[in-house]
Design a protein around this motif. Structure first.
Motif, PDB file in Angstrom:
ATOM      1  N   ASP A  13       0.940  -1.324   0.078  1.00 18.84           N
ATOM      2  CA  ASP A  13      -0.191  -0.182   0.208  1.00 18.84           C
ATOM      3  C   ASP A  13       0.783   1.346  -0.065  1.00 18.84           C
ATOM      4  OD1 ASP A  13      -2.323  -2.231   0.475  1.00 18.84           O
ATOM      5  OD2 ASP A  13      -1.491  -1.946   2.816  1.00 18.84           O
ATOM      6  N   ASP A  14       0.528   1.441  -0.785  1.00 14.09           N
ATOM      7  CA  ASP A  14       1.296   3.835  -1.321  1.00 14.09           C
ATOM      8  C   ASP A  14      -0.117   3.928  -1.601  1.00 14.09           C
ATOM      9  OD1 ASP A  14       3.992   2.561  -0.542  1.00 14.09           O
ATOM     10  OD2 ASP A  14       4.607   1.912  -2.435  1.00 14.09           O
ATOM     11  N   ASP A  15      -0.299   4.620  -2.333  1.00 14.40           N
ATOM     12  CA  ASP A  15      -0.925   5.288  -2.650  1.00 14.40           C
ATOM     13  C   ASP A  15      -2.665   4.293  -3.366  1.00 14.40           C
ATOM     14  OD1 ASP A  15      -0.099   5.097  -5.185  1.00 14.40           O
ATOM     15  OD2 ASP A  15      -0.698   7.529  -5.480  1.00 14.40           O
ATOM     16  N   GLY A  16      -2.819   3.763  -3.400  1.00 18.00           N
ATOM     17  CA  GLY A  16      -3.194   2.697  -3.396  1.00 18.00           C
ATOM     18  C   GLY A  16      -3.467   1.252  -2.565  1.00 18.00           C
ATOM     19  N   VAL A  17      -4.110   0.449  -3.055  1.00 19.17           N
ATOM     20  CA  VAL A  17      -3.823  -1.030  -1.965  1.00 19.17           C
ATOM     21  C   VAL A  17      -4.018  -2.261  -3.414  1.00 19.17           C
ATOM     22  CG1 VAL A  17      -4.974  -2.257  -0.187  1.00 19.17           C
ATOM     23  CG2 VAL A  17      -5.156   0.177  -0.228  1.00 19.17           C
ATOM     24  N   LEU A  18      -3.052  -2.571  -2.682  1.00 17.07           N
ATOM     25  CA  LEU A  18      -3.214  -3.978  -2.787  1.00 17.07           C
ATOM     26  C   LEU A  18      -2.528  -5.661  -2.183  1.00 17.07           C
ATOM     27  CD1 LEU A  18       0.005  -3.798  -5.959  1.00 17.07           C
ATOM     28  CD2 LEU A  18      -2.704  -3.388  -5.783  1.00 17.07           C
ATOM     29  N   LEU A  19      -3.770  -5.683  -2.163  1.00 22.91           N
ATOM     30  CA  LEU A  19      -3.282  -7.457  -1.152  1.00 22.91           C
ATOM     31  C   LEU A  19      -3.546  -8.895  -2.216  1.00 22.91           C
ATOM     32  CD1 LEU A  19      -6.807  -6.119   1.439  1.00 22.91           C
ATOM     33  CD2 LEU A  19      -4.787  -5.763   0.919  1.00 22.91           C
ATOM     34  N   TRP A  20      -2.758  -9.622  -1.532  1.00 21.73           N
ATOM     35  CA  TRP A  20      -3.266 -11.059  -1.977  1.00 21.73           C
ATOM     36  C   TRP A  20      -3.047 -11.429  -0.427  1.00 21.73           C
ATOM     37  CZ3 TRP A  20       1.204  -7.064  -3.620  1.00 21.73           C
ATOM     38  CH2 TRP A  20       0.765  -6.916  -5.263  1.00 21.73           C
TER      39      TRP A  20
ATOM     40  N   ALA B 225     -11.413   3.005   3.569  1.00 21.39           N
ATOM     41  CA  ALA B 225     -10.174   2.666   3.866  1.00 21.39           C
ATOM     42  C   ALA B 225      -9.504   4.187   2.818  1.00 21.39           C
ATOM     43  CB  ALA B 225     -10.055   1.855   3.512  1.00 21.39           C
ATOM     44  N   GLY B 226     -10.260   5.119   2.779  1.00 22.78           N
ATOM     45  CA  GLY B 226      -9.629   5.988   1.665  1.00 22.78           C
ATOM     46  C   GLY B 226      -9.816   5.750   0.268  1.00 22.78           C
ATOM     47  N   LEU B 227     -10.302   4.625  -0.379  1.00 19.21           N
ATOM     48  CA  LEU B 227     -10.868   4.212  -1.208  1.00 19.21           C
ATOM     49  C   LEU B 227     -12.019   4.984  -2.294  1.00 19.21           C
ATOM     50  CD1 LEU B 227      -9.799   0.278  -0.751  1.00 19.21           C
ATOM     51  CD2 LEU B 227      -7.969   2.473  -1.563  1.00 19.21           C
ATOM     52  N   LYS B 228     -11.733   4.684  -3.352  1.00 17.53           N
ATOM     53  CA  LYS B 228     -12.809   5.107  -4.529  1.00 17.53           C
ATOM     54  C   LYS B 228     -13.615   3.973  -5.512  1.00 17.53           C
ATOM     55  CE  LYS B 228     -10.212   7.218  -8.598  1.00 17.53           C
ATOM     56  NZ  LYS B 228     -10.248   8.516  -9.102  1.00 17.53           N
ATOM     57  N   LYS B 229     -12.381   3.115  -5.164  1.00 14.12           N
ATOM     58  CA  LYS B 229     -13.194   2.359  -5.944  1.00 14.12           C
ATOM     59  C   LYS B 229     -12.102   0.882  -5.504  1.00 14.12           C
ATOM     60  CE  LYS B 229     -13.721   0.120 -10.816  1.00 14.12           C
ATOM     61  NZ  LYS B 229     -13.555   0.521 -12.119  1.00 14.12           N
TER      62      LYS B 229
ATOM     63  N   ILE C 263      -8.690   1.663  -5.934  1.00 13.49           N
ATOM     64  CA  ILE C 263      -7.397   2.333  -6.579  1.00 13.49           C
ATOM     65  C   ILE C 263      -8.451   3.677  -5.362  1.00 13.49           C
ATOM     66  CG2 ILE C 263      -8.427   4.222  -8.769  1.00 13.49           C
ATOM     67  CD1 ILE C 263      -7.079   0.915  -8.788  1.00 13.49           C
ATOM     68  N   ALA C 264      -7.123   4.339  -5.229  1.00 16.36           N
ATOM     69  CA  ALA C 264      -7.520   5.560  -4.160  1.00 16.36           C
ATOM     70  C   ALA C 264      -8.510   7.111  -4.209  1.00 16.36           C
ATOM     71  CB  ALA C 264      -5.996   5.616  -3.519  1.00 16.36           C
ATOM     72  N   LYS C 265      -8.844   7.322  -3.117  1.00 12.31           N
ATOM     73  CA  LYS C 265      -8.953   8.091  -3.449  1.00 12.31           C
ATOM     74  C   LYS C 265      -7.852   9.756  -3.855  1.00 12.31           C
ATOM     75  CE  LYS C 265     -13.099   7.793  -0.726  1.00 12.31           C
ATOM     76  NZ  LYS C 265     -13.735   7.959   0.467  1.00 12.31           N
ATOM     77  N   GLN C 266      -8.494  10.544  -4.209  1.00 18.87           N
ATOM     78  CA  GLN C 266      -7.222  11.875  -4.411  1.00 18.87           C
ATOM     79  C   GLN C 266      -6.843  11.796  -2.963  1.00 18.87           C
ATOM     80  OE1 GLN C 266      -5.483  12.743  -7.179  1.00 18.87           O
ATOM     81  NE2 GLN C 266      -4.623  14.019  -6.103  1.00 18.87           N
ATOM     82  N   GLY C 267      -5.493  11.818  -3.161  1.00 19.02           N
ATOM     83  CA  GLY C 267      -5.244  12.681  -1.873  1.00 19.02           C
ATOM     84  C   GLY C 267      -4.313  11.245  -0.912  1.00 19.02           C
ATOM     85  N   SER C 268      -5.155  10.510  -1.223  1.00 18.13           N
ATOM     86  CA  SER C 268      -4.957   8.926  -0.412  1.00 18.13           C
ATOM     87  C   SER C 268      -3.198   8.424  -0.439  1.00 18.13           C
ATOM     88  CB  SER C 268      -5.576   7.854  -0.328  1.00 18.13           C
ATOM     89  OG  SER C 268      -7.085   8.301   0.440  1.00 18.13           O
ATOM     90  N   VAL C 269      -2.482   8.415   0.897  1.00 18.95           N
ATOM     91  CA  VAL C 269      -1.226   7.712   1.127  1.00 18.95           C
ATOM     92  C   VAL C 269      -1.374   7.053   2.247  1.00 18.95           C
ATOM     93  CG1 VAL C 269       1.348   8.391   1.516  1.00 18.95           C
ATOM     94  CG2 VAL C 269      -0.525   9.343  -0.123  1.00 18.95           C
TER      95      VAL C 269
END
Length: 570
Positions: free
Chosen positions: A411-418, A458-462, A488-494
């Motif tokens: 997770d940097d400015d989006g979320v990837l989960l395995w 969680a700061g995400l838009k999608k 997919i992060a909302k604008q500004g989510s880090v």
């Protein structure tokens, strides 16, 4: 220089063509260059480039933009991490064909670091190819132990040109269950690179980057790059063997990042002169060579940093990094970032002056951008706490906490989960949890002070889960490397910890992550401005065509139909 325009009909055709005609990529053409110098200015947005050229009209970058082909709507691959971004530039492929999702990802087929009983080990491994694989990540030489290095950093020129052999610790690598041997970065990539194509045709190749793990650019053969110069950027600025141990690394202050980048520029200057990276022997100027710059990236990410005041030529401590609001209310580079852009421009100017522009084509772009640019949009979310809460919710649902739901999170400015449970139901559970996850994060005021910022979802838009995540990437849900959940992060989510240690990141799908500068300048290139959307993956077939080789010798070009850039090598 007044710019010409490519015909609207041609641009429309380019924009709408998703797959190349086989003849376009199979036909060799007369080479327009004997050398291509590729430069990634990591973090360079198109609007950064526009601003700098406008405010510095006599700069090297202005010379290139005004005299070359300038692509105004270039986009990097998703995820917008350094690895898929750089790999895309030299393969012509996105993660769906390269298999490279991030520099810290996950494979459901490989075994974890340290596995020895491969017949009985359970598949599933974090695949991290960064400073962690160095023999000594605290040293600039990655553990080569060059005598006297910290008294004279120029001695880094004696660094090995073969990091897989000399700098990478195999004990830090994931393990292949079939052979029970470590998987080196170059063995992980699924397709070949332009370096390999050129090497196979007897042409000399060279590259400089920030970790020994950029061995991945050698491609599956492991021998694509003849001279790979990789001083470690995340190493200690001071001698880590002294009392007190390792200190801050080269990314923690922008002036130190500039010192680091200068070391790589010296290697490129030696290559231009036909030497190896140390300035010895004379194999000739490489057909393809170049480097990445980190200075712009750290100037965008740091909250505060020292910088060199251009008016007084003095070092200012504690300046605000990133962007500021100008008198017209526009978000523009602040003093630290302007200093970094100026530094990079000066270094590129050196390379332009040293190169034979009758034989050389420069390509300047970026592996990735950075988001957010506007400081007031920043919301830092503690992803460690978020993943802990998700695992706790899963344990409550299943009645067992023995195996956490999340096998790996990036997770940097989006979320990837395995996930350890690779079912559609588990992925949907994680997605539903994230939709309802809310709390208070960290923002920044205009003076760089920490402020509280609330967030929802969680700061995400999608959020894409299971088969939707695989479809978004363009692979089967059975792909062993695709994340189970993509946020997919909302604008500004880090995503980070509990400190205001960074004000921007990359890796996500925001326009600021992916909309980067792209300029081609040099021998045979006529001034033009291209506004049609292009992907930076199109750089790879462009390089081959500039050098007179068919683009379809790249596997990703065959699989994705990647075409050369319009207005170049045609």
């Amino acid at each position: 220089m007044k710019k010409s325009a490519l015909s609207l009909a041609v641009l429309a055709t380019v924009a709408l063509s998703g797959v190349a005609h086989s003849a376009d990529n199979m036909k060799p053409i007369k080479p327009s260059a004997s050398s291509v110098l590729l430069i990634s200015v990591d973090g360079l947005h198109q609007n950064d480039l526009d601003w700098f050229v406008k405010t510095h009209p006599n700069s090297a970058l202005a010379r290139m933009v005004n005299g070359g082909v300038s692509f105004k709507n270039a986009r990097t691959p998703f995820p917008s991490d350094s690895f898929p971004g750089m790999v895309g530039l030299v393969t012509g492929g996105n993660p769906r064909t390269t298999g490279v999702y991030y520099d810290d990802a996950y494979s459901r087929k490989l075994l974890p670091v340290g596995a020895t009983d491969c017949a009985h080990a359970t598949p599933g491994a974090e695949v991290q190819y960064a400073e962690n694989v160095d023999k000594n990540q605290d040293r600039l030489d990655a553990g080569q132990n060059i005598p006297g290095l910290y008294n004279n950093l120029d001695l880094i020129s004696t660094l090995s040109a073969h990091p897989a052999k000399d700098l990478i610790d195999p004990a830090q690598l994931p393990v292949d269950p079939k052979t029970c041997t470590p998987v080196y970065p170059h063995q992980y990539i699924k397709v070949n690179t332009v370096f390999e194509v050129l090497h196979a045709n007897g042409l000399h190749t060279a590259w400089s980057d920030k970790h020994a793990a950029y061995d991945i650019l050698n491609g599956p053969s492991g021998v694509g790059i003849d001279d790979l110069f990789t001083p470690e950027i995340n190493s200690s600025v001071t001698d880590p063997s002294l009392p007190g141990g390792a200190g801050p690394d080269f990314t923690k202050d922008n002036l130190n990042t500039q010192r680091y980048d200068s070391l790589k520029v010296k290697a490129v200057l030696n290559w231009i002169q036909g030497h190896d990276h140390a300035g010895n022997s004379k194999p000739g100027t490489p057909a393809l060579f170049g480097l990445n710059f980190q200075s712009v990236s750290t100037a965008q990410k740091l909250n505060v940093s020292s910088y060199l005041d251009s008016k007084t030529s003095t070092v200012v401590a504690g300046g605000l990094a990133g962007y500021v609001i100008d008198a017209n209310g526009k978000t523009v580079p602040g003093p630290v970032l302007e200093g970094a852009l100026t530094f990079v421009d000066q270094q590129i100017g050196q390379l332009l002056n040293a190169a034979d522009l009758n034989k050389t084509v420069f390509i300047v772009t970026a592996k990735h951008g950075q988001s957010p640019q506007a400081r007031e949009e920043l919301t830092i979310i503690n992803d460690g706490a978020m993943i802990d809460a998700l695992n706790a919710a899963w344990a409550s649902k299943t009645g067992s906490a023995v195996t956490p739901l999340v096998a790996h999170a990036m997770d940097d400015d989006g979320v990837l989960l395995w996930l350890n449970d690779h079912s559609e139901a588990a992925a949907q559970f994680a997605a539903d949890f994230l939709v309802h996850y809310a709390g208070t994060g960290i923002g920044s005021d205009a003076a760089g002070n920490k402020v509280a910022k609330s967030f929802t979802s969680a700061g995400l838009k999608k959020i894409l889960a299971g088969h939707e995540a695989a479809e978004f990437i363009g692979v089967s849900a059975h792909d062993d490397r695709v994340p189970d959940v993509i946020g997919i992060a909302k604008q500004g989510s880090v995503y980070g910890g509990a400190k205001l240690s960074k004000i921007a990141e990359h890796g996500g799908d925001a326009a600021e992550d992916r909309h980067v500068g792209l300029v081609v300048f040099g021998n045979g290139i006529h001034a033009a401005e291209v506004r049609a959307p292009v992907e930076t993956t199109r750089v790879a077939p462009t390089i081959l065509k500039l050098l007179g080789l068919p683009a379809d010798r790249l596997k990703s070009v065959q699989l994705e139909g990647t075409r050369a850039l319009p207005g170049v090598a045609e």
